[in-house]
Design an enzyme around this catalytic site. Structure first.
Site, PDB file in Angstrom:
ATOM      1  N   LYS A  96     -17.579  -7.153   8.595  1.00  0.00           N
ATOM      2  CA  LYS A  96     -16.219  -7.682   8.570  1.00  0.00           C
ATOM      3  C   LYS A  96     -15.578  -7.642   9.956  1.00  0.00           C
ATOM      4  CE  LYS A  96     -13.264  -7.447   4.463  1.00  0.00           C
ATOM      5  NZ  LYS A  96     -12.489  -6.531   3.613  1.00  0.00           N
ATOM      6  N   HIS A 102       0.848  -1.201   0.000  1.00  0.00           N
ATOM      7  CA  HIS A 102       0.000   0.000   0.000  1.00  0.00           C
ATOM      8  C   HIS A 102       0.886   1.254   0.000  1.00  0.00           C
ATOM      9  CE1 HIS A 102      -2.934  -2.657   2.480  1.00  0.00           C
ATOM     10  NE2 HIS A 102      -3.422  -2.594   1.269  1.00  0.00           N
ATOM     11  N   ARG A 151      -1.690  -6.481  -8.234  1.00  0.00           N
ATOM     12  CA  ARG A 151      -0.566  -7.355  -7.903  1.00  0.00           C
ATOM     13  C   ARG A 151      -0.402  -8.499  -8.877  1.00  0.00           C
ATOM     14  NH1 ARG A 151      -2.570  -8.100  -1.838  1.00  0.00           N
ATOM     15  NH2 ARG A 151      -4.486  -7.874  -3.040  1.00  0.00           N
ATOM     16  N   SER A 206      -2.416  -7.814   3.218  1.00  0.00           N
ATOM     17  CA  SER A 206      -2.743  -7.602   4.632  1.00  0.00           C
ATOM     18  C   SER A 206      -3.088  -8.923   5.302  1.00  0.00           C
ATOM     19  CB  SER A 206      -3.921  -6.638   4.769  1.00  0.00           C
ATOM     20  OG  SER A 206      -3.563  -5.355   4.343  1.00  0.00           O
TER      21      SER A 206
HETATM   22  P1  ADP Z   1      -9.516  -4.380   0.101  1.00  0.00           P
HETATM   23  O1  ADP Z   1     -10.263  -4.779   1.322  1.00  0.00           O
HETATM   24  O2  ADP Z   1     -10.233  -3.399  -0.774  1.00  0.00           O
HETATM   25  O3  ADP Z   1      -8.882  -5.514  -0.682  1.00  0.00           O
HETATM   26  P2  ADP Z   1      -6.838  -3.734   0.874  1.00  0.00           P
HETATM   27  O4  ADP Z   1      -6.484  -2.864   2.037  1.00  0.00           O
HETATM   28  O5  ADP Z   1      -6.421  -5.149   0.942  1.00  0.00           O
HETATM   29  O6  ADP Z   1      -8.368  -3.522   0.699  1.00  0.00           O
HETATM   30  O7  ADP Z   1      -6.242  -3.137  -0.483  1.00  0.00           O
HETATM   31  C1  ADP Z   1      -6.479  -1.827  -0.910  1.00  0.00           C
HETATM   32  C2  ADP Z   1      -5.786  -1.571  -2.240  1.00  0.00           C
HETATM   33  O8  ADP Z   1      -4.396  -1.814  -2.107  1.00  0.00           O
HETATM   34  C3  ADP Z   1      -6.231  -2.477  -3.385  1.00  0.00           C
HETATM   35  O9  ADP Z   1      -6.216  -1.732  -4.586  1.00  0.00           O
HETATM   36  C4  ADP Z   1      -5.163  -3.525  -3.447  1.00  0.00           C
HETATM   37  O10 ADP Z   1      -5.023  -4.072  -4.761  1.00  0.00           O
HETATM   38  C5  ADP Z   1      -3.957  -2.709  -3.087  1.00  0.00           C
HETATM   39  N1  ADP Z   1      -2.903  -3.548  -2.536  1.00  0.00           N
HETATM   40  C6  ADP Z   1      -3.011  -4.498  -1.598  1.00  0.00           C
HETATM   41  N2  ADP Z   1      -1.805  -5.084  -1.356  1.00  0.00           N
HETATM   42  C7  ADP Z   1      -0.932  -4.494  -2.196  1.00  0.00           C
HETATM   43  C8  ADP Z   1       0.461  -4.670  -2.477  1.00  0.00           C
HETATM   44  N3  ADP Z   1       1.201  -5.607  -1.879  1.00  0.00           N
HETATM   45  N4  ADP Z   1       1.019  -3.880  -3.395  1.00  0.00           N
HETATM   46  C9  ADP Z   1       0.282  -2.930  -3.995  1.00  0.00           C
HETATM   47  N5  ADP Z   1      -1.033  -2.738  -3.827  1.00  0.00           N
HETATM   48  C10 ADP Z   1      -1.637  -3.496  -2.927  1.00  0.00           C
END
Ligand code: ADP
Length: 151
Positions: free
Chosen positions: A41, A17, A90, A127
């Site tokens: 959630k 992120h 990703r 995450s």
């Molecule tokens: P969600 O619950 O919407 O999946 P996340 O917090 O997991 O929320 O992800 C939010 C955004 O960050 C999404 O666009 C996701 O693709 C991106 N994202 C998650 N992990 C990574 C990563 N390792 N590298 C880049 N972008 C990421």
């Protein structure tokens, strides 16, 4: 003013992120990191903790704001006058999933979704894996910014 929102759960913020947000700063005038609230959630970190992690990680970046929101992302975009939704890609699974959401959002509004490919060195981080490492007492600090620490 070009304003983008970066929506997600951020449970917790990861280096993936962080990379996307940092790189998007050159593309937009303001990036609003928007933590979506989903009552159904179960989260590992509270909303306040998730928000604090992001605020601390970007305290020196004036263009990055952190907010929370409920409801449809496109409705929230209209509310704060954001023209773009930013998402990270990703892998092919992300692409398929994001494609359907982006088409739907485009059908329901004029908001464009902008995708950034994740950096190769953080593209494997999610995450959910970070939460697994934390639950099993692994060294999660290699996967998250310094602001993310388990109390
Ligand atoms: P969600 O619950 O919407 O999946 P996340 O917090 O997991 O929320 O992800 C939010 C955004 O960050 C999404 O666009 C996701 O693709 C991106 N994202 C998650 N992990 C990574 C990563 N390792 N590298 C880049 N972008 C990421």
């Amino acid at each position: 003013m070009k304003r983008a929102i970066f929506p997600g759960s951020f449970d917790p913020l990861t280096l993936g992120h962080y990379d996307i947000i940092k790189r998007s700063v050159t593309l937009f005038d303001e990036i609003v990191v928007a933590i979506g609230i989903n009552a159904d959630k179960k989260y590992m970190f509270s909303l306040e903790e998730r928000k604090q992690f992001i605020e601390d990680a970007f305290k020196d970046h004036k263009k990055v704001k952190v907010v929370t929101y409920e409801g449809l992302t496109i409705d929230f975009c209209k509310e704060i006058d954001a023209q773009f939704i930013l998402r990270g890609l990703r892998n092919p699974a992300d692409f398929e999933f994001e494609k359907a959401i982006a088409h739907t959002n485009r059908k329901l509004s004029k908001i464009e979704t902008v995708f950034l490919l994740t950096a190769s060195n953080t593209s494997y981080i999610s995450s959910s894996i970070v939460r697994d490492v934390i639950r099993n007492n692994g060294d999660y600090t290699k996967l998250v910014p310094d602001s993310v620490r388990v109390k």
